[in-house]
Design an enzyme around this catalytic site. Structure first.
Site: not given
Length: 291
Positions: A80, A235
């Site tokens: 990212k 997550s």
């Protein structure tokens, strides 16, 4: 030449269709993801749930850590960069990352401009919560789109909202007359050619994945049934009780998303899912970044 490169990048992203892309923080997690059947991994130091919990400014991950993950697996590795931070993107291109995610999960570096993705050889992934955002990112050179969802919550509601919104707006464009497409393009602030593509084909010109809040095999299958062409899981895997089993189950759920019998079987005995946060209990931090 740049046009050929962009077509190649779009085709590279097509190869991830029907796959699961998993957030990983170290080589061990990357190997678990690869063994479970992940199509690619997203290398990042802090997964969205931790970024949300800690707060502050979140930036591109350490290139050394990304390279360790690249060395550990044979599947594509993504990483990212902050919205608008083209130097972070240059660094990732220099270490030969497979895909760059210009991500609202990190703190934006620029509140007005996104990275000019056409300046890069590497394909870019970008988030979008509606058709306008998706087409604007594609106009900038994105080779792949994903819903934004609300990362780090384990709450699927935002991703569902974004995917449904995208589908509704695509259907609306399809129902327009040819001569109305110019006004639609002006309203969406995108080139008319992109609107004409959506009108003719009933889909985005690039692959469209789901992301944000996917925590169970059922969540993954839900997003696929709503029209996603694959899923990102952040997550949801490594914050759960049994990451190895859950990773494998989510991959199987994406492959068998229309088979409730298989979904029921793979949903059994997965251990604790990640602790979720209801969208009504928090401030929506990430989905609103980068329009």
């Amino acid at each position: 030449m740049a046009e050929n490169r962009y077509e190649l990048n779009k085709n590279l992203a097509q190869m991830l269709k029907g796959g699961v892309i998993m957030d990983v923080q170290n080589p061990e997690q990357a190997r678990i993801a690869e063994a479970a059947g992940a199509a690619a991994v997203m290398a990042l130091e802090r997964i969205p749930a931790d970024i949300r919990a800690v707060g502050g400014v979140s930036r591109m991950s350490d290139p050394k850590m990304i390279k360790e993950i690249q060395g550990a697996v044979s599947i594509p590795v993504m990483a990212k960069v902050r919205i608008g931070h083209f130097v972070e993107a240059q660094i990732l291109e220099a270490i030969e990352i497979d895909y760059i995610d210009e991500s609202e999960v990190l703190s934006p570096a620029d509140n007005r401009f996104h990275v000019d993705k056409k300046e890069f050889q590497v394909p870019f992934v970008c988030g979008a919560k509606d058709l306008g955002e998706a087409l604007r990112r594609i106009a900038e050179g994105a080779s792949m789109i994903r819903t934004k969802g609300e990362p780090g919550t384990g709450d699927i509601v935002q991703a569902v909202r974004h995917m449904r919104m995208m589908s509704q707006e695509i259907r609306r464009i399809q129902n327009l007359r040819e001569d109305e497409l110019y006004v639609a393009a002006k309203d969406l602030q995108v080139p008319v050619e992109l609107v004409q593509y959506v009108h003719k084909n009933g889909k985005l010109p690039v692959v469209n994945f789901a992301a944000g809040g996917i925590a169970t095999p059922a969540d993954a299958a839900l997003m696929m049934q709503l029209g996603a062409e694959g899923v990102f899981v952040g997550s949801g895997i490594f914050k759960s009780g049994d990451p190895i089993k859950r990773a494998s189950a989510i991959v199987k759920a994406v492959t068998n998303y229309q088979n409730p019998q298989i979904l029921a079987k793979i949903s059994e005995d997965l251990g604790e899912a990640m602790v979720g946060i209801n969208e009504n209990e928090i401030q929506i931090l990430m989905a609103e970044r980068g329009k």
